[in-house]
Design a protein around this motif. Structure first.
Motif, PDB file in Angstrom:
ATOM      1  N   THR A  46       0.868  -1.192   0.000  1.00  0.00           N
ATOM      2  CA  THR A  46       0.000   0.000   0.000  1.00  0.00           C
ATOM      3  C   THR A  46       0.905   1.244   0.000  1.00  0.00           C
ATOM      4  O   THR A  46       0.979   1.975   0.985  1.00  0.00           O
ATOM      5  CB  THR A  46      -0.883  -0.033   1.263  1.00  0.00           C
ATOM      6  N   LYS A  47       1.598   1.444  -1.113  1.00  0.00           N
ATOM      7  CA  LYS A  47       2.670   2.448  -1.136  1.00  0.00           C
ATOM      8  C   LYS A  47       2.149   3.876  -0.953  1.00  0.00           C
ATOM      9  O   LYS A  47       2.730   4.665  -0.222  1.00  0.00           O
ATOM     10  CB  LYS A  47       3.464   2.334  -2.446  1.00  0.00           C
ATOM     11  N   ILE A  48       1.045   4.187  -1.612  1.00  0.00           N
ATOM     12  CA  ILE A  48       0.577   5.583  -1.573  1.00  0.00           C
ATOM     13  C   ILE A  48       0.112   5.935  -0.158  1.00  0.00           C
ATOM     14  O   ILE A  48       0.409   7.009   0.370  1.00  0.00           O
ATOM     15  CB  ILE A  48      -0.521   5.808  -2.630  1.00  0.00           C
ATOM     16  N   GLU A  49      -0.580   4.969   0.464  1.00  0.00           N
ATOM     17  CA  GLU A  49      -1.024   5.186   1.848  1.00  0.00           C
ATOM     18  C   GLU A  49       0.185   5.429   2.769  1.00  0.00           C
ATOM     19  O   GLU A  49       0.189   6.349   3.585  1.00  0.00           O
ATOM     20  CB  GLU A  49      -1.746   3.913   2.281  1.00  0.00           C
ATOM     21  N   THR A  50       1.205   4.607   2.602  1.00  0.00           N
ATOM     22  CA  THR A  50       2.387   4.710   3.476  1.00  0.00           C
ATOM     23  C   THR A  50       3.157   6.002   3.224  1.00  0.00           C
ATOM     24  O   THR A  50       3.608   6.660   4.165  1.00  0.00           O
ATOM     25  CB  THR A  50       3.296   3.477   3.265  1.00  0.00           C
ATOM     26  N   GLU A  51       3.284   6.375   1.952  1.00  0.00           N
ATOM     27  CA  GLU A  51       3.953   7.663   1.645  1.00  0.00           C
ATOM     28  C   GLU A  51       3.239   8.796   2.361  1.00  0.00           C
ATOM     29  O   GLU A  51       3.846   9.698   2.924  1.00  0.00           O
ATOM     30  CB  GLU A  51       3.812   8.002   0.152  1.00  0.00           C
ATOM     31  N   THR A  52       1.905   8.740   2.308  1.00  0.00           N
ATOM     32  CA  THR A  52       1.106   9.829   2.876  1.00  0.00           C
ATOM     33  C   THR A  52       1.257   9.852   4.398  1.00  0.00           C
ATOM     34  O   THR A  52       1.451  10.914   4.995  1.00  0.00           O
ATOM     35  CB  THR A  52      -0.383   9.639   2.489  1.00  0.00           C
ATOM     36  N   TYR A 238       0.282   4.538  11.383  1.00  0.00           N
ATOM     37  CA  TYR A 238      -1.002   4.102  10.830  1.00  0.00           C
ATOM     38  C   TYR A 238      -2.088   5.176  10.986  1.00  0.00           C
ATOM     39  O   TYR A 238      -2.171   5.844  12.012  1.00  0.00           O
ATOM     40  CB  TYR A 238      -1.476   2.816  11.539  1.00  0.00           C
ATOM     41  N   ASP A 239      -2.929   5.286   9.969  1.00  0.00           N
ATOM     42  CA  ASP A 239      -4.099   6.173  10.000  1.00  0.00           C
ATOM     43  C   ASP A 239      -5.161   5.563  10.911  1.00  0.00           C
ATOM     44  O   ASP A 239      -5.114   4.368  11.205  1.00  0.00           O
ATOM     45  CB  ASP A 239      -4.727   6.245   8.599  1.00  0.00           C
ATOM     46  N   PRO A 240      -6.185   6.355  11.263  1.00  0.00           N
ATOM     47  CA  PRO A 240      -7.255   5.790  12.101  1.00  0.00           C
ATOM     48  C   PRO A 240      -7.847   4.513  11.507  1.00  0.00           C
ATOM     49  O   PRO A 240      -8.172   3.584  12.233  1.00  0.00           O
ATOM     50  CB  PRO A 240      -8.298   6.909  12.156  1.00  0.00           C
ATOM     51  N   HIS A 241      -7.968   4.439  10.171  1.00  0.00           N
ATOM     52  CA  HIS A 241      -8.711   3.309   9.579  1.00  0.00           C
ATOM     53  C   HIS A 241      -7.835   2.145   9.112  1.00  0.00           C
ATOM     54  O   HIS A 241      -8.352   1.148   8.616  1.00  0.00           O
ATOM     55  CB  HIS A 241      -9.573   3.803   8.402  1.00  0.00           C
TER      56      HIS A 241
END
Ligand SMILES: CC(=O)SCCNC(=O)CCNC(=O)[C@H](O)C(C)(C)COP(=O)(O)OP(=O)(O)OC[C@H]1O[C@@H](n2cnc3c(N)ncnc32)[C@H](O)[C@@H]1OP(=O)(O)O
Ligand SMILES: N[C@@H](CCO)C(=O)O
Length: 312
Positions: A46-52, A238-241
């Motif tokens: 999940t590259k884009i999520e992790t970059e963000t 990690y994000d909330p979700h």
């Protein structure tokens, strides 16, 4: 950022004893300032999520950070477009002649296979070897931490009986650790893994210090003296979700998974998520960037020396 006050002000001694970073006038006058060069080795599917997630935390400081991204060439990512990789990522070959203030090695969902079976293991070993001379501080996350502790110190990961999955309370063990400056007595971090690193194995290595841990989740943060290598076993970023996405994914696949611990109100997955780790995540990354990287990395990156732990 450090506070600049006269050396003989009574507060100076008090704050130094409290582990607050105080800069003497002499040091302030001689400090040269430039942007930090940080490279992110993104091993997550999940590259884009992790970059963000990581850019959000690295951006929470007054320091300019130039963030570059690398991916492995020995494993072709199936979950991110080659367009995205081509536009924003380089491979190690393209950056190996550079020096960086910091490298982040992310987690990866490969913890249940032996390290040597991971397609990019040899490439990762080459990057970790390079990091000893070309990077001032290397921050390893989750599987990245397991890989680093194994490669550099021969520490093996161990299987857990069931997946450690939820948001756990942690405590700082070394109050003198600048990485945990300003932390509350108890702070929360998400974990999501099937394997662990044992305290006894870390304690066999004299140069490694356990900085923080959790009664349920075990060792959380380990570093070398001075922090040129930092190993973090959880997912502060990690994000909330994120845990919910993993939970629903595993449930749908019929995998053995429990409701993430201490995550939903009353541990009831029909109720809202409680985000309890945001402030500690921000503080962890801000402390690392401010104190371990910014205040101690050489102004001239060419002057980065081999980590003293590996000097003969
Ligand atoms: C312990 C930790 O570090 S936790 C951090 C890891 N956490 C996560 O990755 C959470 C998010 N990931 C996910 O939800 C899932 O991996 C998904 C949904 C993205 C993909 O799941 P699936 O399609 O079932 O798995 P798939 O077989 O395609 O492999 C998933 C990833 O595992 C990795 N992987 C699997 N086998 C190998 C292997 N032999 N060598 C190297 N990488 C491998 C790859 O990164 C792969 O994704 P990529 O090809 O896009 O890089
Ligand atoms: N956090 C990971 C663990 C697997 O390595 C996941 O749930 O996908």
């Amino acid at each position: 950022m450090p506070i600049k006050i006269p050396e003989d002000l009574p507060a100076t001694r008090t704050l130094l004893d409290e582990n607050i970073f105080v800069m003497t006038e002499k040091r302030a006058l001689s400090q040269d300032i430039r942007p930090l060069h940080v490279v992110l080795l993104n091993l997550m599917p999940t590259k884009i999520e992790t970059e963000t997630q990581l850019a959000r935390l690295l951006g929470n400081t007054p320091i300019q950070v130039e963030l570059e991204f690398i991916h492995t060439k020995s494993h072709e990512s199936r979950h991110v477009s080659s367009n995205h990789l081509g536009k924003f990522y380089q491979t190690f070959d393209q950056i190996r002649d550079n020096k960086y203030d910091a490298l982040i090695i992310t987690g990866a969902p490969v913890e249940q296979m032996p390290f040597e079976d991971v397609e990019y293991w040899d490439e990762l070993c080459e990057i970790m070897e390079w990091s000893k001379t070309n990077v001032y501080s290397c921050f390893h996350i989750c599987w990245g931490a397991q890989a680093g502790l194994y490669y550099h110190y021969g520490i093996q990961k161990r299987d857990l009986e069931e997946k450690l999955f939820g948001v756990y309370p942690h405590q700082v063990e070394r109050s003198s650790s600048i990485l945990f400056r300003g932390f509350d007595d108890t702070f929360m971090v998400p974990h999501s893994r099937h394997t662990t690193i044992k305290r006894e194995d870390i304690e066999q290595v004299p140069t490694l210090k356990i900085l923080a841990s959790s009664p349920q989740a075990g060792v959380f943060a380990v570093s070398t003296e001075g922090g040129r290598q930092v190993f973090i076993t959880g997912h502060a970023e990690y994000d909330p979700h994120t845990l919910e996405n993993e939970y629903l994914r595993d449930k749908k696949l019929g995998l053995p998974i429990h409701v993430p611990y201490n995550y939903y109100e009353d541990d009831d997955d029909t109720k809202p998520i409680r985000m309890t780790w945001r402030s500690s995540a921000n503080l962890l990354y801000a402390n690392w960037l401010n104190y371990i990287v910014y205040q101690t990395t050489p102004y001239d990156l060419e002057k980065i020396e081999l980590l003293k732990e590996f000097k003969k």
